[in-house]
Design a protein around this motif. Sequence first.
Motif, PDB file in Angstrom:
ATOM      1  N   PRO A  69       0.823  -1.200   0.000  1.00 34.25           N
ATOM      2  CA  PRO A  69       0.000   0.000   0.000  1.00 34.25           C
ATOM      3  C   PRO A  69       0.858   1.251   0.000  1.00 34.25           C
ATOM      4  CG  PRO A  69       0.005  -1.030   2.168  1.00 34.25           C
ATOM      5  CD  PRO A  69       0.709  -1.963   1.235  1.00 34.25           C
ATOM      6  N   GLN A  70       0.432   2.249  -0.766  1.00 29.94           N
ATOM      7  CA  GLN A  70       1.226   3.475  -0.890  1.00 29.94           C
ATOM      8  C   GLN A  70       0.794   4.478   0.176  1.00 29.94           C
ATOM      9  OE1 GLN A  70       3.736   3.616  -3.105  1.00 29.94           O
ATOM     10  NE2 GLN A  70       3.206   1.504  -3.603  1.00 29.94           N
ATOM     11  N   GLN A  71       1.256   4.242   1.403  1.00 28.65           N
ATOM     12  CA  GLN A  71       0.853   5.115   2.491  1.00 28.65           C
ATOM     13  C   GLN A  71       2.027   5.744   3.217  1.00 28.65           C
ATOM     14  OE1 GLN A  71      -1.694   3.024   5.165  1.00 28.65           O
ATOM     15  NE2 GLN A  71      -3.350   2.872   3.699  1.00 28.65           N
ATOM     16  N   GLN A  72       3.201   5.177   3.053  1.00 25.31           N
ATOM     17  CA  GLN A  72       4.335   5.643   3.837  1.00 25.31           C
ATOM     18  C   GLN A  72       5.570   5.690   2.968  1.00 25.31           C
ATOM     19  OE1 GLN A  72       4.698   3.977   7.734  1.00 25.31           O
ATOM     20  NE2 GLN A  72       6.900   3.747   7.535  1.00 25.31           N
ATOM     21  N   ARG A  73       6.315   6.789   3.067  1.00 29.68           N
ATOM     22  CA  ARG A  73       7.555   6.872   2.306  1.00 29.68           C
ATOM     23  C   ARG A  73       8.585   5.964   2.926  1.00 29.68           C
ATOM     24  NH1 ARG A  73       5.372  11.725   2.529  1.00 29.68           N
ATOM     25  NH2 ARG A  73       5.034  12.847   0.600  1.00 29.68           N
ATOM     26  N   VAL A 108       2.737  23.624   5.122  1.00 29.41           N
ATOM     27  CA  VAL A 108       2.817  22.781   6.309  1.00 29.41           C
ATOM     28  C   VAL A 108       2.721  21.311   5.908  1.00 29.41           C
ATOM     29  CG1 VAL A 108       1.781  22.171   8.531  1.00 29.41           C
ATOM     30  CG2 VAL A 108       1.760  24.545   7.766  1.00 29.41           C
ATOM     31  N   CYS A 109       3.578  20.499   6.521  1.00 26.74           N
ATOM     32  CA  CYS A 109       3.549  19.048   6.310  1.00 26.74           C
ATOM     33  C   CYS A 109       3.593  18.367   7.680  1.00 26.74           C
ATOM     34  CB  CYS A 109       4.750  18.607   5.465  1.00 26.74           C
ATOM     35  SG  CYS A 109       4.947  16.804   5.331  1.00 26.74           S
ATOM     36  N   GLU A 110       2.789  17.317   7.850  1.00 25.70           N
ATOM     37  CA  GLU A 110       2.791  16.554   9.094  1.00 25.70           C
ATOM     38  C   GLU A 110       3.399  15.173   8.847  1.00 25.70           C
ATOM     39  OE1 GLU A 110      -0.770  16.480  11.359  1.00 25.70           O
ATOM     40  OE2 GLU A 110      -1.367  18.510  10.791  1.00 25.70           O
ATOM     41  N   MET A 111       4.283  14.738   9.759  1.00 24.88           N
ATOM     42  CA  MET A 111       4.927  13.437   9.662  1.00 24.88           C
ATOM     43  C   MET A 111       4.600  12.612  10.906  1.00 24.88           C
ATOM     44  SD  MET A 111       8.731  14.427   8.213  1.00 24.88           S
ATOM     45  CE  MET A 111       9.128  12.708   7.845  1.00 24.88           C
ATOM     46  N   ASP A 112       4.153  11.400  10.676  1.00 22.39           N
ATOM     47  CA  ASP A 112       3.880  10.472  11.781  1.00 22.39           C
ATOM     48  C   ASP A 112       5.171   9.742  12.107  1.00 22.39           C
ATOM     49  OD1 ASP A 112       2.861   8.801  13.635  1.00 22.39           O
ATOM     50  OD2 ASP A 112       1.427   7.786  12.328  1.00 22.39           O
ATOM     51  N   ILE A 113       5.862  10.193  13.142  1.00 24.77           N
ATOM     52  CA  ILE A 113       7.190   9.673  13.500  1.00 24.77           C
ATOM     53  C   ILE A 113       7.133   9.043  14.873  1.00 24.77           C
ATOM     54  CG2 ILE A 113       9.596  10.306  13.959  1.00 24.77           C
ATOM     55  CD1 ILE A 113       9.247  12.630  12.014  1.00 24.77           C
ATOM     56  N   ALA A 114       7.698   7.846  15.006  1.00 26.30           N
ATOM     57  CA  ALA A 114       7.754   7.179  16.310  1.00 26.30           C
ATOM     58  C   ALA A 114       8.571   8.027  17.280  1.00 26.30           C
ATOM     59  CB  ALA A 114       8.372   5.790  16.161  1.00 26.30           C
ATOM     60  N   LEU A 240       8.318   0.683  15.720  1.00 29.47           N
ATOM     61  CA  LEU A 240       8.397   1.439  16.964  1.00 29.47           C
ATOM     62  C   LEU A 240       7.152   2.250  17.271  1.00 29.47           C
ATOM     63  CD1 LEU A 240      12.104   2.623  16.617  1.00 29.47           C
ATOM     64  CD2 LEU A 240      11.221   0.716  17.946  1.00 29.47           C
ATOM     65  N   SER A 241       6.097   2.067  16.510  1.00 29.04           N
ATOM     66  CA  SER A 241       4.848   2.762  16.802  1.00 29.04           C
ATOM     67  C   SER A 241       3.686   1.957  16.252  1.00 29.04           C
ATOM     68  CB  SER A 241       4.851   4.163  16.177  1.00 29.04           C
ATOM     69  OG  SER A 241       4.813   4.073  14.759  1.00 29.04           O
ATOM     70  N   LYS A 242       2.485   2.277  16.731  1.00 29.14           N
ATOM     71  CA  LYS A 242       1.282   1.591  16.247  1.00 29.14           C
ATOM     72  C   LYS A 242       1.084   1.801  14.754  1.00 29.14           C
ATOM     73  CE  LYS A 242      -0.812  -0.627  19.587  1.00 29.14           C
ATOM     74  NZ  LYS A 242      -1.122  -2.075  19.463  1.00 29.14           N
ATOM     75  N   SER A 243       1.384   2.995  14.270  1.00 33.72           N
ATOM     76  CA  SER A 243       1.197   3.270  12.845  1.00 33.72           C
ATOM     77  C   SER A 243       2.142   2.438  11.997  1.00 33.72           C
ATOM     78  CB  SER A 243       1.403   4.767  12.554  1.00 33.72           C
ATOM     79  OG  SER A 243       2.722   5.169  12.882  1.00 33.72           O
ATOM     80  N   GLU A 244       3.382   2.219  12.465  1.00 33.57           N
ATOM     81  CA  GLU A 244       4.313   1.374  11.720  1.00 33.57           C
ATOM     82  C   GLU A 244       3.851  -0.086  11.715  1.00 33.57           C
ATOM     83  OE1 GLU A 244       8.450   3.945  12.391  1.00 33.57           O
ATOM     84  OE2 GLU A 244       8.207   2.009  13.380  1.00 33.57           O
ATOM     85  N   ILE A 245       3.359  -0.552  12.857  1.00 31.01           N
ATOM     86  CA  ILE A 245       2.834  -1.921  12.926  1.00 31.01           C
ATOM     87  C   ILE A 245       1.646  -2.085  11.987  1.00 31.01           C
ATOM     88  CG2 ILE A 245       1.672  -3.603  14.423  1.00 31.01           C
ATOM     89  CD1 ILE A 245       3.392  -2.514  16.724  1.00 31.01           C
ATOM     90  N   ASN A 246       0.733  -1.119  12.012  1.00 32.68           N
ATOM     91  CA  ASN A 246      -0.445  -1.203  11.153  1.00 32.68           C
ATOM     92  C   ASN A 246      -0.080  -1.136   9.674  1.00 32.68           C
ATOM     93  OD1 ASN A 246      -2.179  -1.401  13.342  1.00 32.68           O
ATOM     94  ND2 ASN A 246      -2.516   0.810  13.467  1.00 32.68           N
ATOM     95  N   THR A 320       9.657  -1.060   2.253  1.00 32.72           N
ATOM     96  CA  THR A 320       8.980  -0.174   3.200  1.00 32.72           C
ATOM     97  C   THR A 320       9.975   0.610   4.047  1.00 32.72           C
ATOM     98  OG1 THR A 320       8.865  -1.810   5.001  1.00 32.72           O
ATOM     99  CG2 THR A 320       7.061  -1.821   3.370  1.00 32.72           C
ATOM    100  N   GLY A 321      11.225   0.133   4.101  1.00 30.87           N
ATOM    101  CA  GLY A 321      12.217   0.775   4.954  1.00 30.87           C
ATOM    102  C   GLY A 321      12.180   0.296   6.389  1.00 30.87           C
ATOM    103  N   LEU A 322      11.249  -0.609   6.716  1.00 30.40           N
ATOM    104  CA  LEU A 322      11.092  -1.079   8.087  1.00 30.40           C
ATOM    105  C   LEU A 322      11.720  -2.452   8.310  1.00 30.40           C
ATOM    106  CD1 LEU A 322       7.386   0.013   8.653  1.00 30.40           C
ATOM    107  CD2 LEU A 322       9.473   1.226   9.289  1.00 30.40           C
TER     108      LEU A 322
END
Length: 416
Positions: A69-73, A108-114, A240-246, A320-322
């Motif tokens: 899925p194209q959701q995260q760089r 403005v840009c928002e980043m979801d970072i652990a 390291l975060s819920k968003s990364e796990i999801n 994914t980089g993860l």
Amino acid sequence: MSSLSILRPDLLTIGNRSYRINPSSLPGLESTNTQQHQVYREEEEADYYTNNFDDGNNDDDDDEPSCKPQQQRSTKESEAKTQTVHKEQPPVEDDDTIDFLAKENMYVCEMDIASAFYGVLIGKNAENKHKLESETNAQIVFPRRDEIGTVKIRSRTKANVQSARTRIEIIIDRSRQMQPFTHFLSIPICQSSSSINLKQKYEEFKKSVLEQCSDERGITNELFQQVNKLHLTIGTLVLLSKSEINYIKETLQECTKTLLKTIMLTDKERFIVQLKGLEFMNDDPGFVDVLYAKVQLVDQTNSNRLQNFLDRLNEELVNTGLMKQKFDRIKLHVTLMNSLLRKDDTGILEAQKTTRGRVKNQERESFDAKKVLRLFGQFDFGQIELNELHLSIMHEPDRQTGYYGCETKILLKPIN
């Protein structure tokens, strides 16, 4: 710099953009500490863990479209670990992740970072944060200690926001490589009703080895993996975060659905494997740390189906980089004996990995496997159907099943 290096510079790819790598150094990585984690001990990792990051270097195409899925760089780390993008502005392009606030005349840009990465991004006395802001002409705002939220990047121009975001992505990518693994992708071997015979064979193997080889150096009961924990390891991840796990869970769902449709063409097809024969990780049978059973797919039509499926899945997860790629091809094996299990019979170790993969205060004691290989080198553990793919949690064993804790399970069966 040679003319060849100018014509063919190192490139860093982030999303669908590529950047030339110029000599520079990322701020503050050398002094960053992380909290201690309990880590699953992956048998292919030669050494394990200490509390602090280590200075120095980390020693460590397919024509099909991507199915993630194209959701995260994601970022791919350059081979030159001490280099990064410098004085390179990303192209100003349409980017729906960057908003324009007309009243403030501000992008403005928002980043979801652990939050685990806040320390390296901010630095001591906020030195790293100030340096990033100065070099990119952007303001970077972190959530307060008692808040949960996103990191905001603000600037008068979109190019500055893009530049700051790129720099942050690079720093996070490098820092992630130095974090201890938190999850691993696995296929359980002894968690289905069809595994009764294989369990009996494994216990028979263990008993015979202890009876006939206990006089060999290092051969003890503690070396053997618990029968309920036998598995194939596909790869290790840092989440390291819920968003990364999801995100990884969603990637797994999408990728396996796509791949299984192309690999399992009929409803009757299954991944049935045979565990037969022994191999070891190093090149001296007298000094072995890991002894494992070889895995062969029972399929006369296409014996590479399982290998192809796992290699393609591994490729998508690396993108994914993860997840860090260790080898081009997944080594299909089931670990039976592991010298790391001497100190922790659960297979879980509270420790941390250094950037160089070195061990401090955690030395392995090898064992002499020559007699084991001579007597049991062709031992047949039988056949087993691989039913599920797990995103396993390294530090949370499942007390009900005896296996590792699980974030998500995916059935390895044909997709209608």
